[in-house]
Structure formats: structure tokens, C-alpha cells
Design a protein around this motif. Structure first.
Motif, PDB file in Angstrom:
ATOM      1  N   HIS A 146       3.894  10.337  -7.482  1.00 14.94           N
ATOM      2  CA  HIS A 146       4.873  10.883  -8.706  1.00 14.94           C
ATOM      3  C   HIS A 146       4.697  10.234 -10.017  1.00 14.94           C
ATOM      4  O   HIS A 146       5.327  10.656 -10.830  1.00 14.94           O
ATOM      5  N   LYS A 147       3.697   9.320 -10.156  1.00 11.45           N
ATOM      6  CA  LYS A 147       3.422   9.040 -11.508  1.00 11.45           C
ATOM      7  C   LYS A 147       2.523  10.055 -12.589  1.00 11.45           C
ATOM      8  O   LYS A 147       1.290  10.460 -11.733  1.00 11.45           O
ATOM      9  N   LYS A 148       2.669  10.388 -13.520  1.00 10.07           N
ATOM     10  CA  LYS A 148       1.785  10.911 -14.468  1.00 10.07           C
ATOM     11  C   LYS A 148       1.284  10.077 -15.465  1.00 10.07           C
ATOM     12  O   LYS A 148       1.910   9.441 -15.949  1.00 10.07           O
ATOM     13  N   PHE A 149       0.189  10.695 -16.065  1.00  9.16           N
ATOM     14  CA  PHE A 149      -0.599   9.911 -16.996  1.00  9.16           C
ATOM     15  C   PHE A 149      -0.314  10.453 -18.384  1.00  9.16           C
ATOM     16  O   PHE A 149       0.449  11.542 -18.236  1.00  9.16           O
ATOM     17  N   ALA A 150      -0.914   9.877 -19.447  1.00 10.66           N
ATOM     18  CA  ALA A 150      -0.663  10.566 -20.648  1.00 10.66           C
ATOM     19  C   ALA A 150      -1.305  11.930 -20.585  1.00 10.66           C
ATOM     20  O   ALA A 150      -0.722  12.822 -21.398  1.00 10.66           O
ATOM     21  N   ASP A 151      -2.352  12.113 -20.045  1.00  9.66           N
ATOM     22  CA  ASP A 151      -2.887  13.378 -19.783  1.00  9.66           C
ATOM     23  C   ASP A 151      -2.083  14.118 -18.737  1.00  9.66           C
ATOM     24  O   ASP A 151      -2.086  13.938 -17.589  1.00  9.66           O
ATOM     25  N   GLU A 152      -1.269  15.154 -19.019  1.00 13.14           N
ATOM     26  CA  GLU A 152      -0.062  15.723 -18.376  1.00 13.14           C
ATOM     27  C   GLU A 152      -0.986  16.386 -17.108  1.00 13.14           C
ATOM     28  O   GLU A 152      -0.363  16.884 -16.222  1.00 13.14           O
ATOM     29  N   LYS A 153      -2.048  16.801 -17.472  1.00 12.24           N
ATOM     30  CA  LYS A 153      -2.719  17.390 -16.261  1.00 12.24           C
ATOM     31  C   LYS A 153      -3.440  16.563 -15.338  1.00 12.24           C
ATOM     32  O   LYS A 153      -3.929  17.111 -14.333  1.00 12.24           O
ATOM     33  N   MET A 154      -3.338  15.346 -15.501  1.00 11.25           N
ATOM     34  CA  MET A 154      -4.157  14.456 -14.569  1.00 11.25           C
ATOM     35  C   MET A 154      -3.147  13.342 -14.169  1.00 11.25           C
ATOM     36  O   MET A 154      -2.419  12.617 -14.878  1.00 11.25           O
ATOM     37  N   SER A 155      -2.782  13.240 -12.753  1.00  7.97           N
ATOM     38  CA  SER A 155      -1.989  12.389 -12.241  1.00  7.97           C
ATOM     39  C   SER A 155      -2.596  11.152 -11.999  1.00  7.97           C
ATOM     40  O   SER A 155      -3.883  10.927 -12.047  1.00  7.97           O
ATOM     41  N   LEU A 156      -1.955  10.045 -11.592  1.00  9.56           N
ATOM     42  CA  LEU A 156      -2.684   8.628 -11.202  1.00  9.56           C
ATOM     43  C   LEU A 156      -3.425   9.027 -10.027  1.00  9.56           C
ATOM     44  O   LEU A 156      -4.576   8.202  -9.720  1.00  9.56           O
ATOM     45  N   ALA A 157      -3.276   9.688  -9.135  1.00 14.17           N
ATOM     46  CA  ALA A 157      -3.870  10.111  -7.828  1.00 14.17           C
ATOM     47  C   ALA A 157      -5.167  10.746  -8.236  1.00 14.17           C
ATOM     48  O   ALA A 157      -6.139  10.365  -7.886  1.00 14.17           O
ATOM     49  N   ASP A 158      -5.074  11.565  -9.530  1.00 13.76           N
ATOM     50  CA  ASP A 158      -6.687  12.068  -9.688  1.00 13.76           C
ATOM     51  C   ASP A 158      -7.323  10.874 -10.493  1.00 13.76           C
ATOM     52  O   ASP A 158      -8.419  10.813 -10.169  1.00 13.76           O
ATOM     53  N   VAL A 159      -6.657  10.220 -11.092  1.00 16.18           N
ATOM     54  CA  VAL A 159      -7.496   8.885 -11.854  1.00 16.18           C
ATOM     55  C   VAL A 159      -8.078   8.215 -10.784  1.00 16.18           C
ATOM     56  O   VAL A 159      -9.341   7.533 -10.647  1.00 16.18           O
ATOM     57  N   PHE A 160      -7.357   7.569  -9.703  1.00 15.27           N
ATOM     58  CA  PHE A 160      -7.848   6.753  -8.566  1.00 15.27           C
ATOM     59  C   PHE A 160      -8.774   7.638  -7.944  1.00 15.27           C
ATOM     60  O   PHE A 160      -9.838   7.025  -7.546  1.00 15.27           O
ATOM     61  N   GLN A 161      -8.829   8.948  -7.627  1.00 12.15           N
ATOM     62  CA  GLN A 161     -10.016   9.644  -6.974  1.00 12.15           C
ATOM     63  C   GLN A 161     -11.218   9.575  -7.742  1.00 12.15           C
ATOM     64  O   GLN A 161     -12.234   9.407  -7.265  1.00 12.15           O
ATOM     65  N   VAL A 162     -11.120   9.440  -8.897  1.00 13.35           N
ATOM     66  CA  VAL A 162     -12.318   9.674  -9.829  1.00 13.35           C
ATOM     67  C   VAL A 162     -12.981   8.094  -9.842  1.00 13.35           C
ATOM     68  O   VAL A 162     -14.046   8.099  -9.519  1.00 13.35           O
ATOM     69  N   ILE A 218       0.730  -1.256  -0.096  1.00  9.18           N
ATOM     70  CA  ILE A 218      -0.069   0.058   0.069  1.00  9.18           C
ATOM     71  C   ILE A 218       0.987   1.307  -0.035  1.00  9.18           C
ATOM     72  O   ILE A 218       0.438   2.149  -0.641  1.00  9.18           O
ATOM     73  N   GLU A 219       1.845   1.249   0.735  1.00  4.78           N
ATOM     74  CA  GLU A 219       2.965   2.153   0.808  1.00  4.78           C
ATOM     75  C   GLU A 219       3.638   2.745  -0.597  1.00  4.78           C
ATOM     76  O   GLU A 219       3.619   3.905  -1.163  1.00  4.78           O
ATOM     77  N   ASP A 220       4.003   1.476  -1.358  1.00  2.00           N
ATOM     78  CA  ASP A 220       4.405   1.752  -2.597  1.00  2.00           C
ATOM     79  C   ASP A 220       3.396   2.365  -3.709  1.00  2.00           C
ATOM     80  O   ASP A 220       3.918   3.271  -4.332  1.00  2.00           O
ATOM     81  N   PHE A 221       2.392   1.729  -3.558  1.00  4.13           N
ATOM     82  CA  PHE A 221       1.101   2.525  -4.325  1.00  4.13           C
ATOM     83  C   PHE A 221       0.911   3.825  -4.051  1.00  4.13           C
ATOM     84  O   PHE A 221       0.755   4.738  -4.897  1.00  4.13           O
ATOM     85  N   ARG A 222       0.986   4.219  -2.766  1.00  4.84           N
ATOM     86  CA  ARG A 222       0.771   5.655  -2.147  1.00  4.84           C
ATOM     87  C   ARG A 222       2.074   6.511  -2.945  1.00  4.84           C
ATOM     88  O   ARG A 222       1.687   7.647  -3.521  1.00  4.84           O
ATOM     89  N   ARG A 223       3.438   6.041  -3.179  1.00  3.54           N
ATOM     90  CA  ARG A 223       4.364   6.638  -3.594  1.00  3.54           C
ATOM     91  C   ARG A 223       4.196   6.799  -5.243  1.00  3.54           C
ATOM     92  O   ARG A 223       4.496   7.840  -5.698  1.00  3.54           O
ATOM     93  N   LEU A 224       3.595   5.777  -5.718  1.00  7.58           N
ATOM     94  CA  LEU A 224       3.309   5.771  -6.965  1.00  7.58           C
ATOM     95  C   LEU A 224       2.320   6.760  -7.334  1.00  7.58           C
ATOM     96  O   LEU A 224       2.474   7.710  -8.422  1.00  7.58           O
ATOM     97  N   LEU A 225       1.089   6.873  -6.670  1.00 11.47           N
ATOM     98  CA  LEU A 225       0.045   7.935  -6.828  1.00 11.47           C
ATOM     99  C   LEU A 225       0.949   9.354  -6.811  1.00 11.47           C
ATOM    100  O   LEU A 225       0.318  10.142  -7.451  1.00 11.47           O
TER     101      LEU A 225
END
Length: 112
Positions: free
Chosen positions: A88-104, A79-86
Motif C-alpha cells: 500500500h505504500k508509495k514512494f516519492a517516485d509515483e511510478k515506484m512502490s515500496l514493493a518495487d524498491v524492495f524487489q530491486v 513480517i505481515e505488517d511489512f507485507r501490507r506496507l509493501l
């Protein structure tokens, strides 16, 4: 949980762990996909008490009429590695992070 609660949870290992555990108590899995005419990704995330998160990703190419076998990959992640990925990771849509995607996908509402 509000968007502010979600953002605060991302900042804390313990709060994020609690969020993930509570989320998966209510939901069997988190599923999502990304499709464009030439390419697709389908994924599921499940919580396993021994291994943390089990992430299954299936990717493939959409090539009109020709049969291309999809590629399926399964990863285990704490879970902690996943939090770190969220964080620091960016998606193809540069305005949307993985955290944004997970939130949605997790249904955490935006601020009103």
C-alpha cells in the motif's frame, strides 16, 4: 526467485513470510538509501526471531557547510505488517512502490 514469484509471494501471507525468512537466512541485513541534494535517508532492515523485522532509518538535511544532526529511528514490525506496507505504500517516485524498491534491493530479477 523470479519477478512473478515475488509478486505471487506478496499476495500470500505464508509465501511472503517464507520469502522474508529465506532472504534473511542468506543476507545479514538489507540496506538502502535515498539521497537528493537537500535530504537523505539511509535504512537497514534485519530479521529478529522475536520481534519480526527491525527497521532502522536515519534521515537528515544536507545544508552546505552547516552541521545538522541526523535523526535516527528504529521500528519493530511483523513480517505481515511489512507485507501490507509493501502493498500500500508509495514512494516519492509515483511510478515506484515500496514493493518495487524492495524487489530491486533484494535482487529479485525483472522478467526477461
Amino acid at each position: 526467485m523470479t519477478q512473478d514469484d515475488w509478486r505471487e509471494a506478496l499476495k500470500s501471507e505464508k509465501k511472503f513470510n517464507d520469502f522474508i525468512v529465506n532472504y534473511f537466512k542468506k543476507h545479514k541485513q538489507l540496506s538502502g538509501n535515498y539521497d537528493i541534494p537537500a535530504y537523505y535517508e539511509h535504512y537497514t532492515v534485519k530479521l529478529d526471531s522475536n520481534d519480526g523485522l527491525i527497521i532502522t532509518l536515519t534521515t537528515g538535511m544536507n545544508q552546505g557547510g552547516s552541521s545538522v544532526l541526523p535523526y535516527k529511528q528504529t521500528e519493530k514490525m511483523s513480517i505481515e505488517d511489512f507485507r501490507r506496507l509493501l502493498l500500500h505504500k508509495k514512494f516519492a517516485d509515483e511510478k515506484m512502490s515500496l514493493a518495487d524498491v524492495f524487489q530491486v534491493l533484494a535482487g529479485v530479477p525483472d522478467k526477461d
